[in-house]
Design an enzyme around this catalytic site. Sequence first.
Site, PDB file in Angstrom:
ATOM      1  N   ASP A  14      -1.899  -2.398   1.927  1.00  0.00           N
ATOM      2  CA  ASP A  14      -0.616  -2.012   1.333  1.00  0.00           C
ATOM      3  C   ASP A  14      -0.566  -0.486   1.181  1.00  0.00           C
ATOM      4  OD1 ASP A  14      -2.394  -1.746  -0.757  1.00  0.00           O
ATOM      5  OD2 ASP A  14      -1.181  -2.850  -2.215  1.00  0.00           O
ATOM      6  N   SER A  15      -1.683   0.184   1.537  1.00  0.00           N
ATOM      7  CA  SER A  15      -1.667   1.649   1.614  1.00  0.00           C
ATOM      8  C   SER A  15      -0.735   2.120   2.731  1.00  0.00           C
ATOM      9  CB  SER A  15      -3.082   2.203   1.829  1.00  0.00           C
ATOM     10  OG  SER A  15      -3.717   1.559   2.916  1.00  0.00           O
ATOM     11  N   ASP A  57      -3.077  -7.434   3.590  1.00  0.00           N
ATOM     12  CA  ASP A  57      -3.086  -7.138   2.159  1.00  0.00           C
ATOM     13  C   ASP A  57      -1.835  -7.734   1.520  1.00  0.00           C
ATOM     14  OD1 ASP A  57      -4.415  -5.972   0.080  1.00  0.00           O
ATOM     15  OD2 ASP A  57      -3.902  -3.904   0.602  1.00  0.00           O
ATOM     16  N   LYS A  86      -6.004 -10.419   1.641  1.00  0.00           N
ATOM     17  CA  LYS A  86      -6.725  -9.757   0.553  1.00  0.00           C
ATOM     18  C   LYS A  86      -5.804  -9.651  -0.639  1.00  0.00           C
ATOM     19  CE  LYS A  86      -7.540  -5.072   0.317  1.00  0.00           C
ATOM     20  NZ  LYS A  86      -6.866  -4.764  -0.943  1.00  0.00           N
ATOM     21  N   GLU A  96      -5.758  -8.239  -4.990  1.00  0.00           N
ATOM     22  CA  GLU A  96      -6.467  -7.466  -6.012  1.00  0.00           C
ATOM     23  C   GLU A  96      -6.689  -8.290  -7.279  1.00  0.00           C
ATOM     24  OE1 GLU A  96      -4.493  -3.719  -6.746  1.00  0.00           O
ATOM     25  OE2 GLU A  96      -4.609  -3.129  -4.629  1.00  0.00           O
ATOM     26  N   GLU A 132     -13.856  -0.937  -5.060  1.00  0.00           N
ATOM     27  CA  GLU A 132     -13.250   0.385  -4.868  1.00  0.00           C
ATOM     28  C   GLU A 132     -13.555   1.299  -6.059  1.00  0.00           C
ATOM     29  OE1 GLU A 132      -9.171   0.434  -3.543  1.00  0.00           O
ATOM     30  OE2 GLU A 132      -9.002   2.592  -3.797  1.00  0.00           O
TER      31      GLU A 132
HETATM   32  O1  KIV Z   1      -4.509  -0.851   1.017  1.00  0.00           O
HETATM   33  C1  KIV Z   1      -5.640  -0.378   1.216  1.00  0.00           C
HETATM   34  O2  KIV Z   1      -5.832   0.502   2.064  1.00  0.00           O
HETATM   35  C2  KIV Z   1      -6.728  -0.898   0.414  1.00  0.00           C
HETATM   36  C3  KIV Z   1      -8.092  -0.309   0.572  1.00  0.00           C
HETATM   37  C4  KIV Z   1      -8.177   1.097   0.179  1.00  0.00           C
HETATM   38  C5  KIV Z   1      -9.095  -1.110  -0.174  1.00  0.00           C
HETATM   39  O3  KIV Z   1      -6.524  -1.796  -0.333  1.00  0.00           O
END
Ligand code: KIV
Length: 272
Positions: free
Chosen positions: A51-52, A90, A120, A122, A188
Amino acid sequence: MPEQPVVKRVRTRHFQNAKDTGVKITGLTSYDMLTADIFDAAGIDFLLVGDSAANNVLGYDTTLPVSTDELLPLTRAVAASVRRAFVVADMPFGSYESGPEAALHTAFRFMKEAEAHAVKLEGGVRSAEQIRRIVDAGIPVMGHIGFTPQSEHGLGGHLIQGRGDAAERLLADAHAVEDAGAFAVVLEMVPSAVAKRVTEELRIPTIGVGAGPHVDGQLLVWTDFAGFTGGRVPKFVRQYANLRETLTTAVTEYRADVASGSYPSADESYDA
Ligand code: KIV
C-alpha cells in the site's frame, strides 16, 4: 552461506524451507509490470504490491487513503509479469479491520481479480481473527507487526516499535500472527535484538524491514533501495542505485537535444 535452491515458482513452502535451512529470503515492493519483470528475472523471491503505492505511485502523503480498487490493477500487473516470484497483495487501511468477513471479502478480491498469490495485513493480536478466517479459506497470509504505517497516527509517528517493555507486546503479536496461521511475518522498524528473539521463537519466517540482520529475510521499498524517491530515506535503507540522478540526467539531455535540434537525427528519422 547456504546454497540458494533452484525453484521454478516460489510457494509458501519455500519460505518455510528457507527458514529451516538458513537460506535468506529476499523481497522488494513492486507496483508495475516493468519492475516486476526485472526483479523476478533477478531472482527476488517475493514481490509485495505494498500500500506504499499510495506514496510512491499515487501521490498521497500516507498509506491511509489508498483503496482496494486502486491497488487491484497494480497487483494484477505485477502478478501477470512474474514467472518465479511469489506475489503478495497488501490489504489497504479500512478493508479488513471491521472483522473477519470484511477481511475475507478483500482477500478474495485480490486473489480473484488480481491473481495475487497471498495477502498481507497489518496488526498482531488485533488482526488474528481476520488472519485465521482468510487462512481457513485457503489463502496464504503474511502478517505485519512492529511499525505498521496504517496506524501511524495511533502510534504517534514513524517510531521504532518494541523497545523496552514493548518487546513483550511485540512478541505476543508475533505469536498471535503465527498461531492464526500466517506463513510469514514482516517486522518493521524493530530493534535488532528484539527481531532476533522473535525470529528464534517463531517457527514461521520473519521478514525484516529495518529489523537488523537476525531475521529470515529482508524486504525493501524498491523506490527507496534504487534511489528514486529523493530526499531522506530511513536509516535502514541501503541505496543500490541512484535512479533519480540517472533519469534526471537523461531527461535534461533529451530536453537540450530537442531544443538544439540535434534530436532526432537523420538516422532517427524515416526515409520517404
Ligand atoms: O506497503 C509496503 O511497502 C509495506 C512494507 C514497507 C512492509 O507494507
